[in-house]
Design a protein around this motif. Sequence first.
Motif, mmCIF file in Angstrom:
data_model
loop_
_atom_site.group_PDB
_atom_site.id
_atom_site.type_symbol
_atom_site.label_atom_id
_atom_site.label_comp_id
_atom_site.label_asym_id
_atom_site.label_seq_id
_atom_site.Cartn_x
_atom_site.Cartn_y
_atom_site.Cartn_z
ATOM 1 N N TYR A 130 0.835 -1.398 0.030
ATOM 2 C CA TYR A 130 0.026 0.033 -0.044
ATOM 3 C C TYR A 130 0.839 1.251 0.020
ATOM 4 O O TYR A 130 0.477 2.263 -0.808
ATOM 5 N N ASP A 179 0.386 8.360 -4.788
ATOM 6 C CA ASP A 179 -0.543 8.953 -4.050
ATOM 7 C C ASP A 179 -2.106 9.108 -4.697
ATOM 8 O O ASP A 179 -3.052 9.065 -4.135
ATOM 9 N N LYS A 186 -3.755 5.862 -4.203
ATOM 10 C CA LYS A 186 -4.422 5.785 -2.757
ATOM 11 C C LYS A 186 -5.430 6.641 -2.554
ATOM 12 O O LYS A 186 -6.550 6.348 -1.948
ATOM 13 N N GLU A 231 -9.527 5.225 -1.497
ATOM 14 C CA GLU A 231 -10.139 5.754 -0.194
ATOM 15 C C GLU A 231 -11.771 5.450 -0.247
ATOM 16 O O GLU A 231 -12.524 5.667 -1.170
ATOM 17 N N ALA A 242 -8.346 -0.607 1.211
ATOM 18 C CA ALA A 242 -7.167 -0.360 2.077
ATOM 19 C C ALA A 242 -7.728 -0.224 3.454
ATOM 20 O O ALA A 242 -8.421 0.578 3.822
#
Length: 296
Positions: free
Chosen positions: A164, A169, A172, A176, A203
Amino acid sequence: MSAVSLRQADNNDLGPLTIRRLQPTIGAEISGVDLRQPLDEGTRDAIKAAVLRHKVVFFRDQGITRDQHVAFARQFGPIYAHPTTAGVDNHPQIHGITAADFAKYEKARKEAAAQAGKPDTAHEDKYHTDTSWRLVPAWGAVLRGVTIPDVGGDTIWVDAEAAYDGLPDDVKHRLEGLHVTHDFREALNRVGKDYPIVAHPVARRHPETGATILWVNFSQKPQILGLELSESRELLALILNQYKRPEYQVRFSWRPHSLAFWDNRAAVHYAVRNYGDFPRVVERVLIADQADYAAL
């Protein structure tokens, strides 16, 4: 974990234990303990801390019986008996994982595809976690080498936290709040059982360390909810590529009397089937998470 902190678990020596890291973020080999005997509180806490720190730890030359295998695992939480196995030799808590059972599964899969008029696709051992299809998956697993080929049959574990952290970025950000499905119904239905399809965060927050974990089970028909199928497939391909990167992996070569003990919430693993028709056998004991919800 009163006796040993995660930082202490990174030391080479913890009392009688010696912990040797195998990779920078995942995998360690522990020596200096006899798993045939009950653990004192300090040793138990040191091993648990090492599992949390290194995600998977290994023990060599532990000639333990099945009863001792179960007793060792039980010191870290309640045992979970997997519903797709009847156990091994009057040990319902032990799941025997054999090359013979895999061959039977492959035959049944091919026959089912033929009956459905679907093209046969080669089975691929997929990066996965154990019991992620449950609302509260098992937190840990202890796997013992029983009948091991001279060469081949390794297992790979992946540091899903590092996987992860290594994402760009923007990826990621896209992950979310997203959830991915874990569908084990086909295997459960074969033994007359069922369970709803569960979705966990892609995540996922580790309940003890607080780390963010990239947590997808590629053996359980994953689909990311709330997205078009094309975007779901794109993100899943990105995640699979992360799992396959060697810098996030540790690879363990089995020998008889070897054990692996891993944090099922922090790592995914992959069984390498490169041993031909050798009758490989390993045996697993699962450790339930949160005793109040162990039956869910």
